[in-house]
Design an enzyme around this catalytic site. Structure first.
Site, PDB file in Angstrom:
ATOM      1  N   THR A  44     -26.233 -17.881 -32.046  1.00  0.00           N
ATOM      2  CA  THR A  44     -26.460 -18.868 -31.265  1.00  0.00           C
ATOM      3  C   THR A  44     -26.612 -17.930 -29.420  1.00  0.00           C
ATOM      4  O   THR A  44     -27.409 -18.376 -28.370  1.00  0.00           O
ATOM      5  CB  THR A  44     -25.859 -20.391 -30.971  1.00  0.00           C
ATOM      6  N   PHE A  51     -23.740 -30.779 -22.220  1.00  0.00           N
ATOM      7  CA  PHE A  51     -24.730 -29.199 -22.593  1.00  0.00           C
ATOM      8  C   PHE A  51     -26.259 -29.700 -22.685  1.00  0.00           C
ATOM      9  O   PHE A  51     -27.527 -29.790 -22.253  1.00  0.00           O
ATOM     10  CB  PHE A  51     -24.840 -27.967 -22.897  1.00  0.00           C
ATOM     11  N   LYS A 111     -38.822 -19.773 -27.801  1.00  0.00           N
ATOM     12  CA  LYS A 111     -38.813 -20.595 -26.773  1.00  0.00           C
ATOM     13  C   LYS A 111     -39.017 -20.147 -24.974  1.00  0.00           C
ATOM     14  O   LYS A 111     -39.705 -18.748 -25.424  1.00  0.00           O
ATOM     15  CB  LYS A 111     -37.117 -20.967 -26.593  1.00  0.00           C
ATOM     16  N   HIS A 122     -35.973 -20.730 -31.210  1.00  0.00           N
ATOM     17  CA  HIS A 122     -35.794 -21.642 -32.487  1.00  0.00           C
ATOM     18  C   HIS A 122     -36.028 -21.179 -34.006  1.00  0.00           C
ATOM     19  O   HIS A 122     -37.288 -20.717 -34.214  1.00  0.00           O
ATOM     20  CB  HIS A 122     -35.947 -22.963 -31.672  1.00  0.00           C
ATOM     21  N   ARG A 139     -32.485 -12.545 -31.193  1.00  0.00           N
ATOM     22  CA  ARG A 139     -30.954 -12.787 -30.022  1.00  0.00           C
ATOM     23  C   ARG A 139     -30.606 -11.458 -29.122  1.00  0.00           C
ATOM     24  O   ARG A 139     -30.068 -11.159 -27.669  1.00  0.00           O
ATOM     25  CB  ARG A 139     -30.300 -13.598 -29.901  1.00  0.00           C
ATOM     26  N   ARG A 154     -33.766 -16.929 -39.877  1.00  0.00           N
ATOM     27  CA  ARG A 154     -31.859 -17.084 -39.413  1.00  0.00           C
ATOM     28  C   ARG A 154     -31.598 -15.730 -38.957  1.00  0.00           C
ATOM     29  O   ARG A 154     -30.671 -15.784 -38.411  1.00  0.00           O
ATOM     30  CB  ARG A 154     -31.137 -17.954 -40.453  1.00  0.00           C
ATOM     31  N   GLU A 172     -38.898 -30.548 -38.411  1.00  0.00           N
ATOM     32  CA  GLU A 172     -39.314 -30.071 -36.621  1.00  0.00           C
ATOM     33  C   GLU A 172     -40.903 -30.001 -36.962  1.00  0.00           C
ATOM     34  O   GLU A 172     -41.682 -29.375 -36.440  1.00  0.00           O
ATOM     35  CB  GLU A 172     -39.103 -28.952 -36.967  1.00  0.00           C
ATOM     36  N   TYR A 185     -34.031 -31.900 -31.938  1.00  0.00           N
ATOM     37  CA  TYR A 185     -32.554 -31.889 -31.382  1.00  0.00           C
ATOM     38  C   TYR A 185     -30.858 -33.117 -31.372  1.00  0.00           C
ATOM     39  O   TYR A 185     -30.519 -33.745 -30.670  1.00  0.00           O
ATOM     40  CB  TYR A 185     -31.713 -31.670 -30.409  1.00  0.00           C
ATOM     41  N   ASN A 218     -32.211 -18.566 -25.572  1.00  0.00           N
ATOM     42  CA  ASN A 218     -31.554 -17.596 -26.616  1.00  0.00           C
ATOM     43  C   ASN A 218     -33.047 -17.412 -27.602  1.00  0.00           C
ATOM     44  O   ASN A 218     -33.487 -16.433 -28.439  1.00  0.00           O
ATOM     45  CB  ASN A 218     -30.303 -17.608 -27.542  1.00  0.00           C
TER      46      ASN A 218
HETATM   47  P1  IDP Z   1     -29.414 -22.386 -33.309  1.00  0.00           P
HETATM   48  O1  IDP Z   1     -30.008 -22.111 -32.185  1.00  0.00           O
HETATM   49  O2  IDP Z   1     -28.927 -20.877 -33.094  1.00  0.00           O
HETATM   50  O3  IDP Z   1     -29.201 -22.922 -34.485  1.00  0.00           O
HETATM   51  P2  IDP Z   1     -27.732 -24.984 -31.981  1.00  0.00           P
HETATM   52  O4  IDP Z   1     -26.199 -25.216 -32.432  1.00  0.00           O
HETATM   53  O5  IDP Z   1     -28.433 -25.801 -33.192  1.00  0.00           O
HETATM   54  O6  IDP Z   1     -27.953 -23.775 -32.115  1.00  0.00           O
HETATM   55  O7  IDP Z   1     -28.165 -25.874 -31.091  1.00  0.00           O
HETATM   56  C1  IDP Z   1     -29.125 -25.498 -30.245  1.00  0.00           C
HETATM   57  C2  IDP Z   1     -29.962 -24.789 -28.913  1.00  0.00           C
HETATM   58  O8  IDP Z   1     -28.714 -25.636 -27.908  1.00  0.00           O
HETATM   59  C3  IDP Z   1     -29.491 -23.234 -29.093  1.00  0.00           C
HETATM   60  O9  IDP Z   1     -30.260 -22.523 -29.560  1.00  0.00           O
HETATM   61  C4  IDP Z   1     -28.440 -23.089 -27.047  1.00  0.00           C
HETATM   62  O10 IDP Z   1     -29.973 -22.689 -26.681  1.00  0.00           O
HETATM   63  C5  IDP Z   1     -28.439 -24.655 -26.810  1.00  0.00           C
HETATM   64  N1  IDP Z   1     -26.880 -24.727 -27.079  1.00  0.00           N
HETATM   65  C6  IDP Z   1     -25.912 -24.348 -28.068  1.00  0.00           C
HETATM   66  N2  IDP Z   1     -24.935 -24.425 -27.754  1.00  0.00           N
HETATM   67  C7  IDP Z   1     -24.767 -24.657 -26.622  1.00  0.00           C
HETATM   68  C8  IDP Z   1     -23.218 -24.132 -25.300  1.00  0.00           C
HETATM   69  O11 IDP Z   1     -22.613 -24.578 -25.333  1.00  0.00           O
HETATM   70  N3  IDP Z   1     -24.315 -24.874 -24.033  1.00  0.00           N
HETATM   71  C9  IDP Z   1     -25.315 -24.759 -24.382  1.00  0.00           C
HETATM   72  N4  IDP Z   1     -26.287 -24.830 -24.609  1.00  0.00           N
HETATM   73  C10 IDP Z   1     -25.966 -24.483 -25.954  1.00  0.00           C
HETATM   74 MG    MG Z   2     -30.324 -25.113 -34.683  1.00  0.00          MG
END
Ligand code: IDP
Ligand code: MG
Length: 142
Positions: free
Chosen positions: A93, A59, A11, A121, A104, A87, A132, A51, A118
């Protein structure tokens, strides 16, 4: 079981902090093969597909701003159970509480602002990986 593919994005914060090599190195050291790599710049249309399940979350606007804040490196890795493996390497996350030893957990933390920066992805299922890969690489071979 047939070899599997995953889409990894370093990212914008990962690229900005010069962690691209570190992220890719960790995945390679685990034993997965890099099969395609490219610079990519996100736009709103590609992010809405990438997404799709998050577009109605509060968010989401901050997530779009974060993902468009600079170039990313998109990579395809292959190997048996690569989705579970990457993963697991990426960690949970929230980077502040992600387990030490993960990408992370070792390299990320909260910074001021609404977005959860973070670093990386990683696709969460074979179906999403193929979706994707098509978004970021077109239909290119990987
Ligand atoms: P992941 O990347 O661990 O699979 P996802 O739930 O798919 O997590 O969310 C995608 C991305 O959206 C996360 O990596 C993070 O950058 C952002 N994100 C997820 N949850 C939140 C939140 O509660 N607040 C702000 N950003 C979030
Ligand atoms: Mg995800």
């Amino acid at each position: 079981m047939a070899s599997q593919r995953i889409l990894v994005l370093v990212k914008p914060d990962g690229v900005r902090r010069h962690l691209t090599g570190e992220v890719l190195h960790r995945i390679e050291r685990k034993g997965y093969s890099l099969s395609n790599i490219s610079w990519v710049q996100a736009d709103e249309e590609r992010l809405a597909r990438h997404y799709a399940e998050l577009v109605n979350r509060p968010f989401y606007p901050a997530l779009v701003e974060y993902m468009m804040s600079g170039p990313m490196v998109a990579a395809i890795f292959t190997g048996d159970r690569v989705i579970e493996g990457v993963r697991s390497l990426a960690g949970s996350t929230d980077p502040t509480t992600a387990a030490p030893g993960t990408i992370r957990g070792d390299l990320g933390r909260a910074w001021s602002g609404e977005s959860t920066m973070n670093i990386v992805h990683a696709s969460d299922s074979p179906e999403n990986a193929e979706k994707e890969i098509a978004i970021w690489f077109g239909e290119a071979e990987g």
